[in-house]
Structure formats: C-alpha cells, structure tokens
Design a protein around this motif. Structure first.
Motif, PDB file in Angstrom:
ATOM      1  N   THR A  77      -6.128   2.223  12.780  1.00  0.00           N
ATOM      2  CA  THR A  77      -7.022   2.169  12.123  1.00  0.00           C
ATOM      3  C   THR A  77      -7.987   2.895  11.751  1.00  0.00           C
ATOM      4  O   THR A  77      -7.962   3.069  10.284  1.00  0.00           O
ATOM      5  N   LEU A  78      -8.753   3.509  12.671  1.00  0.00           N
ATOM      6  CA  LEU A  78      -9.682   4.201  12.924  1.00  0.00           C
ATOM      7  C   LEU A  78      -8.746   5.619  11.785  1.00  0.00           C
ATOM      8  O   LEU A  78      -9.939   5.995  10.541  1.00  0.00           O
ATOM      9  N   TRP A  80      -6.986   5.225   9.128  1.00  0.00           N
ATOM     10  CA  TRP A  80      -7.145   4.329   8.060  1.00  0.00           C
ATOM     11  C   TRP A  80      -8.716   4.738   7.104  1.00  0.00           C
ATOM     12  O   TRP A  80      -8.729   4.941   6.015  1.00  0.00           O
ATOM     13  N   ASP A  81      -9.409   4.120   7.285  1.00  0.00           N
ATOM     14  CA  ASP A  81     -11.231   4.334   6.906  1.00  0.00           C
ATOM     15  C   ASP A  81     -11.463   5.557   7.626  1.00  0.00           C
ATOM     16  O   ASP A  81     -12.210   6.338   6.518  1.00  0.00           O
ATOM     17  N   PHE A 102       1.959  -3.408   7.483  1.00  0.00           N
ATOM     18  CA  PHE A 102       0.770  -2.577   8.096  1.00  0.00           C
ATOM     19  C   PHE A 102       0.582  -1.989   6.756  1.00  0.00           C
ATOM     20  O   PHE A 102      -0.706  -1.791   6.552  1.00  0.00           O
ATOM     21  N   SER A 105      -2.156  -4.033   5.711  1.00  0.00           N
ATOM     22  CA  SER A 105      -3.585  -3.822   5.626  1.00  0.00           C
ATOM     23  C   SER A 105      -4.467  -2.705   6.078  1.00  0.00           C
ATOM     24  O   SER A 105      -5.875  -2.232   5.386  1.00  0.00           O
ATOM     25  N   PHE A 106      -3.329  -1.818   5.406  1.00  0.00           N
ATOM     26  CA  PHE A 106      -4.701   0.370   4.780  1.00  0.00           C
ATOM     27  C   PHE A 106      -5.447  -0.777   3.670  1.00  0.00           C
ATOM     28  O   PHE A 106      -5.594   0.245   3.239  1.00  0.00           O
ATOM     29  N   ASP A 108      -6.187  -3.268   2.079  1.00  0.00           N
ATOM     30  CA  ASP A 108      -7.289  -4.211   2.233  1.00  0.00           C
ATOM     31  C   ASP A 108      -8.229  -3.174   2.943  1.00  0.00           C
ATOM     32  O   ASP A 108     -10.089  -3.013   2.505  1.00  0.00           O
ATOM     33  N   CYS A 109      -8.256  -1.859   3.972  1.00  0.00           N
ATOM     34  CA  CYS A 109      -8.869  -0.933   4.115  1.00  0.00           C
ATOM     35  C   CYS A 109      -9.967  -0.360   2.659  1.00  0.00           C
ATOM     36  O   CYS A 109     -10.996   0.084   2.666  1.00  0.00           O
ATOM     37  N   THR A 112     -12.244  -2.352   0.381  1.00  0.00           N
ATOM     38  CA  THR A 112     -13.641  -2.205   1.677  1.00  0.00           C
ATOM     39  C   THR A 112     -13.967  -1.694   1.258  1.00  0.00           C
ATOM     40  O   THR A 112     -15.712  -1.308   0.953  1.00  0.00           O
ATOM     41  N   TYR A 113     -13.883  -0.233   0.693  1.00  0.00           N
ATOM     42  CA  TYR A 113     -14.624   1.188   1.057  1.00  0.00           C
ATOM     43  C   TYR A 113     -14.258   1.941  -0.787  1.00  0.00           C
ATOM     44  O   TYR A 113     -14.925   2.411  -1.124  1.00  0.00           O
TER      45      TYR A 113
ATOM     46  N   TYR B 236     -14.458  -0.748   7.367  1.00  0.00           N
ATOM     47  CA  TYR B 236     -13.203  -1.801   7.750  1.00  0.00           C
ATOM     48  C   TYR B 236     -13.121  -1.404   9.917  1.00  0.00           C
ATOM     49  O   TYR B 236     -13.283  -3.011  10.413  1.00  0.00           O
ATOM     50  N   TYR B 237     -13.025  -0.438  10.089  1.00  0.00           N
ATOM     51  CA  TYR B 237     -12.704  -0.297  11.632  1.00  0.00           C
ATOM     52  C   TYR B 237     -13.465  -1.162  11.883  1.00  0.00           C
ATOM     53  O   TYR B 237     -13.148  -1.810  13.422  1.00  0.00           O
TER      54      TYR B 237
END
Lengths: 345, 345
Positions: A77-78, A80-81, A102, A105-106, A108-109, A112-113, B236-237
């Motif tokens: 997951t990190l 993706w961040d 998935f 979720s990507f 969503d990440c 977030t940014y 996110y992470y």
C-alpha cells in the motif's frame, strides 16, 4: 524455541497447514534463516553492500537498465502513497483501470493526496479493453494511468505489455503505473522494453520473503516528472526527495540515513529468484484441478487468467460456509472472496 | 545456513562484532527464532490472536488503561507522519521542543503536512526549560507540543513527567506528543498518570526486535481530537481513519484487512519485556567507563542523561578518524556523531 508457542494454534503448528492464500506466500528455509540473522547496523559498510546489491537486483528483476528502485519499510500500500504524493500534484487528472476491487483502493489513495480520479471499470472477471483506454485518453489529459497487473479479488491479468503502447500513442506524456503487488516474480514484467514508468510491489507475495517491505521501481522518465514538480511533495515518510539520495548512496555502497531500513532478509530471496525462475504455471494447475470438481474461475477467459494466483467461484449451490471449514479440516487454508459484488460466490 | 553468507563481512560474521550503536539493538535468540517462523496468513484466527495480544501488551508497556495502539509496517519516522497527518490540520500551530537534531526532522515532517511550526531550542546537551515552555504557550495557541524523550544525537533525556503538567496548566486543549523512538522500554513512560497524549516508537530500539514496525499509542483525548477534525486526513498509508477500525477488530480477535501487517516477531519480544525489566542503567555504566578514559558526555548534567543510550565527545585532541577505526579493530562498532553542530567532536 518455547517462545514460538503463541504462534501455534489448535495444537498444530502453522507449518502443518497448507496455506493456499494470495499472500503472504511460503518462504524458503534459506530466507527464514536469513531473517533469524542478528540485526546489522544500517550505517555499517557490510549492510551498505547488502542494500546496494538489493537495489541492483530489484532493477534486474524488472528487466531495466536504469530505473530507480525504492526499498522502504512498509507494505505494498505504501507504493500507492509514493505514486500519489510524488508523481501526482493536487488537482491533476488520473485514470484508474479497474479490473477488481484494489483499483478502488488505489483511487481512494490518489484522492487522499488531491488527485481528480476517473475510472474505467471492466466487467467482473474481465480486463479493461484497449479501445476504451484509447477513447478515454483522447478526450482528457491525464498525468498518470494506473493498472492492476493481477487483481487479488478476481485473479484477472491485465496486459501490461499492450497498455503502455496505447498510452504512448495517444498521450505520450502520461506515465503508466503498474500495481504489481500480486504479480512481481509470478508474471513477466519488462519495464524498459514495454515502456512502463512505475512498478510497485511488496515482499510477501511473489518475492517470497516475510512481510514488511514496500518495493517500487520508477523509470527515469518518472523521476524527471517528479523532479519537475511545481508544488512540494505531500508526504514525508514516502517522499522521494528524502529517499532518492539515500537509494543512490546505498547503490554506490556508502551508507546514508533518512530512516532505518528493514532489510535483513531481502538479499537472499532476490538472489534465489534471479538465479531460479518465476513461480508461474502453479495457478493454472490449481484452477484446472478445481474446475474438474465443479469450481469455476472468475477470469472470463484464459488469456487474462493470472499465472501466480487463482480466484474461483464455488460450485453451484455451495457457499463459503460449506466449503472453507471442510478444507480447514483437511489442513488447507484458503482466503475468502474480496470483491464486494461476488463476495459470497 | 550457506545463504546467510552475503550478510557476513571481512571474513567475520556480524555476531562476532560488538555493536555499541543507538539501534538496531541486539535481539535475543527467542526473537530471532520467532522471526524465522513461517509467515502466517494475516487473516487467520491464529494471527488475529497474536496481533490482539500485541495491542494489549503495547498499551500495558506504557501503563495505560485505554489508550489506542497503532502497529503498522514502517519505521519510527512513520509515527511522525501519523501525528502530522491525523492530529494537526493544515495551518494549525505546533510547538516543537528541540533537544537534538531529531526535533528538526519532526518539524520538517509537520511542515510537509501543512503545520506552522515554532521551535524552542535548548543549548546543545541541555533540555528545554519548563519556564520557556510556559512562556511560549502563554502567547500563542498550539494544537500540539512535541518533545523528544531521548534525542539520539545528544542522549539528552527530557522530563516527560513534568512537561504535560506545564502544558495542562497553561493550555489544557494542547496535546502532548512524545517522540520515544529511542526510549520506549529503556526509560519509564506512564502515559495515563503523566498525561501524555501520544507515544511513538519503533521495533528495533528498546523493544529489541528486528526493524520494520512503527508503534504509536494515542490517548482517548487524542483520538477525540482526530475524530473532531474539520478537514480530511492528509495521508493514506498512515491514516487512522483506515487503521482505527482494524486495530479495534484485531484487539477483539477477528482479523480485518487494510494492508498486510509485519507482525511475526513482535509478540515474543513484548512478552519478554513485560515479564522482565527495562534495559536501564546500561548507558550510565558506558558513560562512566568512557569518562574515566577521557571521553565526556554530551548531556550537560546527569539528571538529563538518558538511561538507554550514551552520546560522548571524543577526548581532547582526538577525532573520529583516530578513534572509530581503532575500536573497529577490536570488533567494537560505534555510531559517529549525528548532531551537525558537534559532528566532528
């Protein structure tokens, strides 16, 4: 080894179960012994050599001459961040190709940014069609396109050899990001030859090491995009501004410090994979055997069925509570469904 | 164990060196054997029980009844991101107490996520004075105050029992964040009794496990501040919005998924520490012995000298290149200076 006792369950050690799950996968004795090695100082010359070798080998694993690996304590997951915070500036457009949950979720990440995310959703069990990608790229400018190589919820294999060609033809500045968490070392990935800009994965899947390492490799084109940002990077822990000089230093073998790396085990497994071969074909055998007794693969056709994992529908009339406890009685551990739309099936 | 060879250096295995460095610290055989255990499925009931126990024991280690632990794959630095992105909204004021160079890095992290950071800098080898904290809090409203419990660059021990009292008296809404990366399980920390809102650390220091786990514990007051945010979380992470339900689920033993946790090893070490005692007094012995042969402690007085680590000036007239290679010849590995202002000394 008395203190290992808490890891046992129901009078049976974990190694007595057969785990047929999408990761963490089994780990060889050599890797386990390496993990039992005393922690080295992350600033020692010995460790710098090991870390430098890991960076070299990661690049080699993805058939690249000059791409830049980032090996950071974390999970897949990190990655993706790292993509969201280093390559996409707030307000930029991103296209997410959806072949399983998935991708949600990507997305969503990325949001977030601060990214504006559009998705192209394939039907369940299918991959996104190249014509749909081409049409979408023609109407809007995207900073990056993301694709899940193998989505763990469907075992659909996306064609990451063809997709960068489509992107390059229609929108040459757009970067192609491959979420390969479930595919590195199970499926072939040729970064340079196929024109992929980022491959991201984790240690506990195809690489066959214990959990805890985020692995991301960025093309020099992606590094250029990062270096030409007009706004500051929006993460600290995953910031390439911090990590790029560290990775470059370790590759030339002097140690450098940003934060402490969890690297004990990585060296052994990469050596094994590069000296050996990919874990392919296992999944096709599992799928084929399961189909003979009434299961059905989620992937709509064989050319988009992953080589490294299987996602199966239960036989008609059976549910998870019929099947999973029976397998457990035979010491076989499987993972339940992940995709919300077909979870019970 | 042939494949452990790449971890050796100069014909000598790592365990033949004596490492006197501020972490990673030595790891017991029980912990190493646990780390050599096969990876468990993170969704299995056996793993859920281990993870649940780890959460309980982490809370117990910090003498809290109800604080919320977060155990996430990463290094100590990830704890800074968690504080910056979950507790401080962009544009809010933060006060950083500076007793060594790790305060500068924490300030950098806070600024990355949009905080306005002020610092109170102690003289080198000193801790920030309570009167200075009180005066600063009286003129400006701060969302959080951060303090480094033991700064690795100076071995200065801040008084984290007294500081929350000062903060509570002058500015009761301000949260007290303790960077305890270099102090958990080496120094006493009583979260509830002393009124601390966040303690953050990592696995490779006092806890004596291999690298790779970010450990953060937040008071219920901090969780309330997080839940009352008016803007979205900016990571996110490390997002508590993602992790809080996962940690709550695992504590009650059903597994839950956000991203894969690297937990194999943690259980054993926490059990050992809670059943045993803290690693205190070691540093005072090292400092005392070193002072007898001409070294001098960086800490200005003994009451602010850390119990778990030592930072020493070289004897007059000697430099790093005189001392460190000589120690290495005797198989003793020490870490060079970290604080830029006194690096060569």
């Amino acid at each position: 080894m008395t203190n290992v006792a808490p890891m046992k369950g129901a009078g049976k050690t974990q190694s007595q179960f057969i785990q047929i799950i999408p990761g963490p996968i089994e780990v060889t004795d050599e890797v386990l012994f390496a993990n039992a090695h005393l922690s080295m100082s992350h600033m020692s010359p010995n460790f710098a050599r090991v870390f430098g070798d890991c960076i070299h080998m990661t690049r080699q694993l993805l058939y690249s001459e000059d791409a830049q690996p980032f090996l950071i304590a974390g999970s897949g997951t990190l990655g993706w961040d790292q993509v969201s915070a280093n390559l996409v500036e707030p307000g930029k457009n991103v296209l997410v190709l959806h072949s399983g949950c998935f991708a949600d979720s990507f997305a969503d990440c990325l949001q977030t940014y601060g990214a504006n995310v559009d998705q192209i959703k394939a039907e369940i069990g299918g991959a996104v069609k190249e014509a749909d990608i081409e049409n979408t790229l023609q109407v809007k400018k995207y900073k990056i396109v993301t694709v899940t190589h193998v989505d763990t919820s469907t075992a659909v294999l996306s064609n990451i050899k063809a997709i960068p060609n489509v992107v390059k033809r229609v929108s040459p500045d757009t970067l192609v990001i491959v979420d390969a968490i479930c595919s590195v070392a199970s499926e072939e990935i040729q970064m340079d030859a196929w024109g992929i800009d980022v491959v991201l994965t984790a240690s506990q899947k195809g690489l066959g090491t214990p959990l805890g390492l985020s692995i991301l490799v960025a093309s020099q084109k992606a590094i250029q995009v990062f270096e030409n940002r007009s706004t500051p990077v929006t993460t600290y822990y995953g910031s390439w501004k911090k990590w790029l000089p560290i990775m470059k230093a370790y590759e030339n073998n002097p140690a450098a410090y940003f934060t402490t790396p969890p690297i004990n085990v990585f060296h052994v497994s990469l050596t094994q994979i590069i000296q050996g071969s990919l874990h392919q074909e296992v999944s096709r055998c599992v799928t084929k055997a399961a189909e003979e007794i009434g299961f059905k693969g989620v992937s709509l056709s064989e050319d988009i069925q992953a080589n490294g994992m299987s996602a199966l529908y239960f036989p008609d009339g059976f549910t998870a509570s019929d099947i999973i406890p029976r397998l457990l009685k035979k010491d076989v551990v499987v993972a339940g469904g992940l995709h919300a739309s077909i979870k019970g099936q």
